[in-house]
Design a protein around this motif. Structure first.
Motif, PDB file in Angstrom:
ATOM      1  N   ASP A  75       0.808  -1.221   0.000  1.00 44.57           N
ATOM      2  CA  ASP A  75       0.000   0.000   0.000  1.00 44.57           C
ATOM      3  C   ASP A  75       0.838   1.267   0.000  1.00 44.57           C
ATOM      4  N   ALA A  76       2.107   1.182   0.413  1.00 38.55           N
ATOM      5  CA  ALA A  76       2.985   2.352   0.441  1.00 38.55           C
ATOM      6  C   ALA A  76       4.423   1.887   0.382  1.00 38.55           C
ATOM      7  N   ILE A  96       1.018   4.177  -5.645  1.00 37.01           N
ATOM      8  CA  ILE A  96       1.007   4.070  -4.192  1.00 37.01           C
ATOM      9  C   ILE A  96       1.855   5.195  -3.595  1.00 37.01           C
ATOM     10  N   PRO A  97       1.556   5.638  -2.385  1.00 40.36           N
ATOM     11  CA  PRO A  97       2.362   6.702  -1.781  1.00 40.36           C
ATOM     12  C   PRO A  97       3.826   6.290  -1.628  1.00 40.36           C
ATOM     13  N   VAL A  98       4.716   7.216  -1.955  1.00 45.32           N
ATOM     14  CA  VAL A  98       6.154   7.045  -1.739  1.00 45.32           C
ATOM     15  C   VAL A  98       6.589   8.158  -0.802  1.00 45.32           C
ATOM     16  N   VAL A 226      -1.714   6.494   3.013  1.00 39.12           N
ATOM     17  CA  VAL A 226      -2.574   5.398   2.579  1.00 39.12           C
ATOM     18  C   VAL A 226      -4.025   5.666   2.983  1.00 39.12           C
ATOM     19  N   LYS A 227      -4.224   6.104   4.225  1.00 35.20           N
ATOM     20  CA  LYS A 227      -5.578   6.369   4.700  1.00 35.20           C
ATOM     21  C   LYS A 227      -6.245   7.473   3.882  1.00 35.20           C
ATOM     22  N   LEU A 228      -5.498   8.539   3.597  1.00 32.06           N
ATOM     23  CA  LEU A 228      -6.061   9.633   2.806  1.00 32.06           C
ATOM     24  C   LEU A 228      -6.377   9.185   1.377  1.00 32.06           C
ATOM     25  N   ARG A 229      -5.519   8.343   0.821  1.00 35.73           N
ATOM     26  CA  ARG A 229      -5.789   7.841  -0.527  1.00 35.73           C
ATOM     27  C   ARG A 229      -7.066   7.004  -0.541  1.00 35.73           C
TER      28      ARG A 229
END
Length: 260
Positions: A75-76, A96-98, A226-229
């Motif tokens: 997820d990240a 995914i967030p980096v 991840v939560k915000l996405r």
């Protein structure tokens, strides 16, 4: 909220830094939210010499690993290396967030003070950090960079020795005090290795200036991203710096030897 799975990219492998890895895994397990798992992945470093060329070589592996992480369902992706080599390129090729240790630490320091400073492990990293600070637009907020003098493999030995640990603490303070005297209000150890080492010290302070541990900061930033996405669909901008290349360009990069 569904469980979160994070790929934590160290720039050290277990063979060269077993004590660090064992401590890192325990630290990560203690700081994550319930339902979050963090899996540490390494890179075989050149642990006897700190240099921008080594950072460049590691950056290629990081970019490829970010793609692998996304394809494997993480997820990240966390870059657990303060120099953040490969950050912008990795962010431009995956959805995914980096998030990265250096960037997250410096940005968080801005919430704690007007001026922060970095104490890195080797003088050869100082130019890199000044470029990094400029890239993040933080020249007026991160105002000084000092250095101890360790090669990467040398400082890892402090994990196996109380005497070695105390020596690093003393050398860090020696370099930090002139920064505080010059107006720095928050101190940032310039690397995951010293950050984790100093996590043994509760409320670590040098002459009134707190010393931050960026590892919880970057992991919490990853969880939050991840939560915000999931809640809003928020992802990195594709309007400029992080525009995504076509899929065939990514495939060529992933499969071509040495990425040339």
């Amino acid at each position: 909220m569904q469980p979160i799975r994070i790929w934590y990219q160290s720039y050290v492998d277990y063979e060269n830094g077993a004590g660090y890895w064992d401590a890192l895994r325990a630290h990560l397990a203690a700081i994550v939210d319930p339902g979050t798992t963090v899996e540490v992945h390494g890179i075989t470093p050149h642990d006897s010499y700190a240099h921008a060329l080594v950072e460049h070589r590691c950056a290629r592996e990081v970019i490829c690993n970010a793609v692998r992480a996304e394809r494997e369902g993480y997820d990240a992706f966390v870059i657990g290396h303060f120099q953040d080599a490969g950050l912008y390129e990795a962010r431009s090729v995956v959805d995914i967030p980096v998030v990265a240790l250096g960037e997250a630490s410096m940005l968080h320091a801005c919430t704690l003070s007007q001026r922060s400073g970095v104490v890195t492990i080797n003088r050869r990293y100082i130019p890199w950090f000044h470029h990094q600070i400029g890239k993040y637009g933080l020249e007026k907020r991160v105002t000084g960079v000092h250095a101890m003098q360790f090669e990467p493999g040398e400082i890892l030995k402090a994990y196996d020795s109380r005497e070695g640990f105390e020596r690093v603490v003393d050398l860090f303070a020696e370099q930090a005090r002139p920064l505080v005297a010059d107006g720095v209000e928050v101190l940032i150890p310039g690397g995951g290795i010293p950050m984790l080492l100093f996590s043994r010290i509760r409320r670590h302070v040098v002459d009134g200036a707190p010393v931050i541990n960026g590892i919880p900061i970057v992991v919490k930033a990853a969880e939050n991203a991840v939560k915000l996405r999931r809640l809003t669909g928020l992802e990195a901008s594709r309007a400029g710096e992080f525009v995504k290349p076509p899929a065939e360009i990514v495939e060529e990069y992933m499969t071509h030897p040495k990425g040339l």
